[in-house]
Write a protein that holds these residues in place. Sequence first.
Motif, PDB file in Angstrom:
ATOM      1  N   SER A 411      -5.932  -5.661  -1.596  1.00  0.00           N
ATOM      2  CA  SER A 411      -5.160  -6.274  -2.345  1.00  0.00           C
ATOM      3  C   SER A 411      -3.387  -5.285  -2.316  1.00  0.00           C
ATOM      4  O   SER A 411      -2.450  -6.243  -3.106  1.00  0.00           O
ATOM      5  N   ALA A 412      -3.387  -4.417  -1.309  1.00  0.00           N
ATOM      6  CA  ALA A 412      -2.634  -3.651  -1.917  1.00  0.00           C
ATOM      7  C   ALA A 412      -1.679  -4.490  -0.044  1.00  0.00           C
ATOM      8  O   ALA A 412      -0.344  -4.053  -0.354  1.00  0.00           O
ATOM      9  N   VAL A 413      -2.232  -4.535   1.098  1.00  0.00           N
ATOM     10  CA  VAL A 413      -1.719  -4.981   1.999  1.00  0.00           C
ATOM     11  C   VAL A 413      -2.269  -6.542   2.456  1.00  0.00           C
ATOM     12  O   VAL A 413      -3.287  -6.301   3.687  1.00  0.00           O
ATOM     13  N   PRO A 414      -2.620  -7.658   1.680  1.00  0.00           N
ATOM     14  CA  PRO A 414      -3.071  -8.729   1.827  1.00  0.00           C
ATOM     15  C   PRO A 414      -2.988  -9.437   3.064  1.00  0.00           C
ATOM     16  O   PRO A 414      -3.886 -10.466   3.218  1.00  0.00           O
ATOM     17  N   ASN A 415      -1.686  -9.403   3.851  1.00  0.00           N
ATOM     18  CA  ASN A 415      -1.575  -9.587   4.836  1.00  0.00           C
ATOM     19  C   ASN A 415      -2.790  -9.505   6.308  1.00  0.00           C
ATOM     20  O   ASN A 415      -2.650  -9.967   7.215  1.00  0.00           O
ATOM     21  N   LEU A 416      -3.666  -8.105   5.860  1.00  0.00           N
ATOM     22  CA  LEU A 416      -3.704  -8.048   6.884  1.00  0.00           C
ATOM     23  C   LEU A 416      -5.880  -8.394   7.583  1.00  0.00           C
ATOM     24  O   LEU A 416      -6.096  -9.855   6.003  1.00  0.00           O
ATOM     25  N   THR A 417      -6.099  -9.259   8.465  1.00  0.00           N
ATOM     26  CA  THR A 417      -7.388  -9.627   8.494  1.00  0.00           C
ATOM     27  C   THR A 417      -8.460  -8.355   8.168  1.00  0.00           C
ATOM     28  O   THR A 417      -8.390  -7.379   7.709  1.00  0.00           O
ATOM     29  N   ALA A 418      -9.875  -9.132   8.044  1.00  0.00           N
ATOM     30  CA  ALA A 418     -10.569  -8.269   7.616  1.00  0.00           C
ATOM     31  C   ALA A 418     -11.019  -7.152   8.434  1.00  0.00           C
ATOM     32  O   ALA A 418     -11.159  -5.701   8.287  1.00  0.00           O
ATOM     33  N   ALA A 419     -11.054  -6.805   9.860  1.00  0.00           N
ATOM     34  CA  ALA A 419     -11.272  -6.278  11.435  1.00  0.00           C
ATOM     35  C   ALA A 419      -9.847  -5.462  10.826  1.00  0.00           C
ATOM     36  O   ALA A 419     -10.414  -4.011  10.550  1.00  0.00           O
ATOM     37  N   GLN A 420      -8.321  -5.953  10.718  1.00  0.00           N
ATOM     38  CA  GLN A 420      -8.314  -4.333  10.613  1.00  0.00           C
ATOM     39  C   GLN A 420      -8.170  -3.604   9.124  1.00  0.00           C
ATOM     40  O   GLN A 420      -8.033  -2.515   9.486  1.00  0.00           O
ATOM     41  N   VAL A 421      -8.356  -4.292   8.044  1.00  0.00           N
ATOM     42  CA  VAL A 421      -8.984  -3.241   6.630  1.00  0.00           C
ATOM     43  C   VAL A 421     -10.433  -2.543   7.790  1.00  0.00           C
ATOM     44  O   VAL A 421      -9.685  -1.386   6.879  1.00  0.00           O
ATOM     45  N   VAL A 422     -11.102  -2.905   7.801  1.00  0.00           N
ATOM     46  CA  VAL A 422     -12.247  -1.584   8.172  1.00  0.00           C
ATOM     47  C   VAL A 422     -11.572  -0.730   9.832  1.00  0.00           C
ATOM     48  O   VAL A 422     -12.567   0.844   8.961  1.00  0.00           O
ATOM     49  N   ASP A 445      -9.550   8.283   2.921  1.00  0.00           N
ATOM     50  CA  ASP A 445      -8.548   8.689   2.511  1.00  0.00           C
ATOM     51  C   ASP A 445      -7.372   7.301   2.759  1.00  0.00           C
ATOM     52  O   ASP A 445      -6.718   6.722   3.358  1.00  0.00           O
ATOM     53  N   PHE A 446      -7.242   6.572   1.251  1.00  0.00           N
ATOM     54  CA  PHE A 446      -7.483   5.121   1.106  1.00  0.00           C
ATOM     55  C   PHE A 446      -5.579   4.695   1.137  1.00  0.00           C
ATOM     56  O   PHE A 446      -4.819   4.037   1.536  1.00  0.00           O
ATOM     57  N   GLN A 447      -4.952   6.410   0.477  1.00  0.00           N
ATOM     58  CA  GLN A 447      -3.765   6.630   0.447  1.00  0.00           C
ATOM     59  C   GLN A 447      -3.086   6.598   2.376  1.00  0.00           C
ATOM     60  O   GLN A 447      -1.908   5.630   2.737  1.00  0.00           O
ATOM     61  N   LEU A 448      -3.834   7.305   2.901  1.00  0.00           N
ATOM     62  CA  LEU A 448      -3.282   7.499   4.434  1.00  0.00           C
ATOM     63  C   LEU A 448      -3.294   6.183   4.919  1.00  0.00           C
ATOM     64  O   LEU A 448      -3.095   5.833   6.111  1.00  0.00           O
ATOM     65  N   ALA A 449      -4.742   5.756   4.248  1.00  0.00           N
ATOM     66  CA  ALA A 449      -4.858   3.579   5.636  1.00  0.00           C
ATOM     67  C   ALA A 449      -3.500   2.845   4.595  1.00  0.00           C
ATOM     68  O   ALA A 449      -3.435   1.815   5.410  1.00  0.00           O
ATOM     69  N   LEU A 450      -3.149   3.224   3.518  1.00  0.00           N
ATOM     70  CA  LEU A 450      -2.223   2.192   3.085  1.00  0.00           C
ATOM     71  C   LEU A 450      -1.189   2.375   3.570  1.00  0.00           C
ATOM     72  O   LEU A 450      -0.493   1.925   4.173  1.00  0.00           O
ATOM     73  N   ASN A 451      -0.131   3.746   3.832  1.00  0.00           N
ATOM     74  CA  ASN A 451       0.081   4.194   4.569  1.00  0.00           C
ATOM     75  C   ASN A 451      -0.168   3.974   6.461  1.00  0.00           C
ATOM     76  O   ASN A 451       1.287   3.235   6.579  1.00  0.00           O
ATOM     77  N   ASN A 452      -0.797   3.832   6.643  1.00  0.00           N
ATOM     78  CA  ASN A 452      -0.723   2.884   8.177  1.00  0.00           C
ATOM     79  C   ASN A 452      -0.591   1.815   8.193  1.00  0.00           C
ATOM     80  O   ASN A 452       0.383   1.403   9.091  1.00  0.00           O
ATOM     81  N   ALA A 453      -1.176   1.139   7.096  1.00  0.00           N
ATOM     82  CA  ALA A 453      -1.149  -0.332   7.360  1.00  0.00           C
ATOM     83  C   ALA A 453       0.931  -0.063   7.072  1.00  0.00           C
ATOM     84  O   ALA A 453       0.873  -1.734   7.661  1.00  0.00           O
ATOM     85  N   MET A 454       1.322   0.441   6.189  1.00  0.00           N
ATOM     86  CA  MET A 454       2.644   0.071   5.560  1.00  0.00           C
ATOM     87  C   MET A 454       3.308  -0.284   7.203  1.00  0.00           C
ATOM     88  O   MET A 454       4.437  -0.450   7.639  1.00  0.00           O
ATOM     89  N   ASN A 455       3.012   1.227   7.529  1.00  0.00           N
ATOM     90  CA  ASN A 455       3.889   1.194   8.534  1.00  0.00           C
ATOM     91  C   ASN A 455       2.978   0.422  10.283  1.00  0.00           C
ATOM     92  O   ASN A 455       4.511  -0.176  10.517  1.00  0.00           O
ATOM     93  N   MET A 456       2.845  -0.561   9.530  1.00  0.00           N
ATOM     94  CA  MET A 456       2.366  -1.336  10.881  1.00  0.00           C
ATOM     95  C   MET A 456       3.339  -2.981  10.934  1.00  0.00           C
ATOM     96  O   MET A 456       3.987  -3.116  11.702  1.00  0.00           O
ATOM     97  N   GLU A 457       3.376  -2.785   9.329  1.00  0.00           N
ATOM     98  CA  GLU A 457       4.033  -3.667   9.032  1.00  0.00           C
ATOM     99  C   GLU A 457       5.478  -3.211   9.500  1.00  0.00           C
ATOM    100  O   GLU A 457       6.113  -4.922  10.019  1.00  0.00           O
ATOM    101  N   ILE A 458       5.489  -2.315   9.424  1.00  0.00           N
ATOM    102  CA  ILE A 458       7.267  -2.336   9.473  1.00  0.00           C
ATOM    103  C   ILE A 458       7.611  -2.286  10.760  1.00  0.00           C
ATOM    104  O   ILE A 458       8.766  -2.799  11.492  1.00  0.00           O
ATOM    105  N   ILE A 459       7.167  -2.152  11.809  1.00  0.00           N
ATOM    106  CA  ILE A 459       7.117  -2.006  13.761  1.00  0.00           C
ATOM    107  C   ILE A 459       6.868  -3.529  13.655  1.00  0.00           C
ATOM    108  O   ILE A 459       7.874  -4.241  14.700  1.00  0.00           O
ATOM    109  N   GLU A 460       6.220  -4.274  13.119  1.00  0.00           N
ATOM    110  CA  GLU A 460       6.530  -5.704  13.463  1.00  0.00           C
ATOM    111  C   GLU A 460       7.501  -5.816  13.093  1.00  0.00           C
ATOM    112  O   GLU A 460       7.665  -7.071  13.533  1.00  0.00           O
ATOM    113  N   ILE A 461       8.433  -5.376  11.569  1.00  0.00           N
ATOM    114  CA  ILE A 461       9.588  -6.250  11.242  1.00  0.00           C
ATOM    115  C   ILE A 461      10.355  -5.478  12.745  1.00  0.00           C
ATOM    116  O   ILE A 461      11.569  -6.274  12.785  1.00  0.00           O
TER     117      ILE A 461
END
Length: 539
Positions: A411-422, A445-461
């Motif tokens: 719910s924090a990073v809804p643009n992820l695919t199921a494979a990316q979430v896993v 560590d779900f906060q670490l997972a969220l940080n990593n996911a957010m960083n991935m989106e920044i790289i894409e931007i």
Amino acid sequence: MKKNYFLVFIFIFQFSFSQIEDAWVYFNDKPSANSFLGNPLSMLTQRALDRRAAQNISLDITDVPVEQSYITQITAVPGITVMAKSKWLNALHIRGTQASIQSLTNLTFVSHVRYANHALNPTGRVVSAQNNSSSAKNWNVQVNYNYGTSANQIEMLNGHLLHQQNYTGQGKIIAILDSGFTGVDTAAPFQSLLTNNQILGGYNFPDANSNYFTRHNHGTMVLSCMGGNVNGQLVGTAPDANYYLFITEDVNSENPVEESYWVEAAELADYYGADVINSSLGYFEYDNPNYSYQYADMTGIKTFAARGANMAFQKGIVVVISAGNSGATSNPHIGTPADAIGVLTIGAVDSNEAYAYFSSIGPSYDNRVKPDVCAKGLNATISTTTGSIVTGSGTSFSSPIMAGMVASFWSAVPNLTAAQVVQFVKQSADQYNSPTPQKGYGIPDFQLALNNAMNMEIIEISNDFYIYPNPTTDLVFFHIEDASDKGTISVYNVMGQLISIKEFERSYNAFIDVEDFKTGVYYYTLDAKKSHKGKIIKK
């Protein structure tokens, strides 16, 4: 004397041929495929189509229902009872005599028959008679009435940090496949779900009706780990998610039809657009030992349940499965569908993150890491059917604790695919670089997972082209590094129909307004100096 022996042989042969067996009959094709594929809403809800589109998952023939005329003809065969069906695997689960089942192979539309009794298949094997199972279910849930708190099981995963950021599963749907949900409609810990209409529906497959607040209490306790809410006593890991409740398990017996119910329920979850499936169920031994599995069968692609679970993942659903409770037995390995390649298999630990003795171990027979990750399963905080907050033990609880956190994370990073979430969940775990058979990759560590996911989106931007914000409620802006004097933006719905087109004179004026669009997923094409394609998510 020889004649008598021959008569005995004939009697045994005829007796075995008249025994009632379970089997799956598979079909060659789906004659109505083009009609269904041309009308996607006849196969899936709009939410399901949106989930597919958001992950660039195309519709295909596996989404098409089993041909009704085939079901009708199989049902009409004397001695055959149709127990369940699967569109993904294009098969029916049937029950009848071996003679009746074998006669189905004469039908031109039948591809083949696979018996639950392994010895009856061409490549069958005889299961040792010592591989017996009790007809009574053993959930390995040791409940005591010492007061417990849910803080430890959430904080262990750093789930509380996501909750503090208001990521609590909102906008996500979790489908629970279990044995029953008695008391959910009356007990206090579930009242917030009922009041806010977060229980969207469900189905009771063994009884073939819509009464899912019945049969057994195991699903009730499982749901409490995700959606339970008693201030100061129990907060689930996804209190704001929505839920579908599916009964697939018959607690009075152990039969392969439960695998078929499981797959059929997973297909229904997909139909409704569920994002996450949680199932604290597993299959290894059956009442009839000829139907039971061996460790060599745990390859992730062999059993009916594993193939169905893999298909659910391919459709964009995160499938979370308990590893099982056989860790302290003579056969300590995971069952199925915990062995499936596409599922996130959850082991159990105690409050100190140490391996819980009962948790089934890996690896899978083909040597993949299983379980994938772990959560608290020893003395987890749960609710009973009367609303009492107690503690209970089993991977039955570590799985929903994890499934709820997956939904909150997504719910924090809804643009992820199921494979990316896993993948983000696995990579955040404390043993990711050194997995073990007991704990897999360890504790996420779900906060670490969220940080990593957010960083991935920044790289894409940082690429030459991006759009923002996405998801959006009104305006969507297009950033184009290769500046153009003019261009067009075309927007299409999931059916491929053009619904909007806009011209822009300068790249810094490239935007569209989607405020009047319905909530869902749309596709855009931007034609300028270069062409760009992608999707827009309207909240």
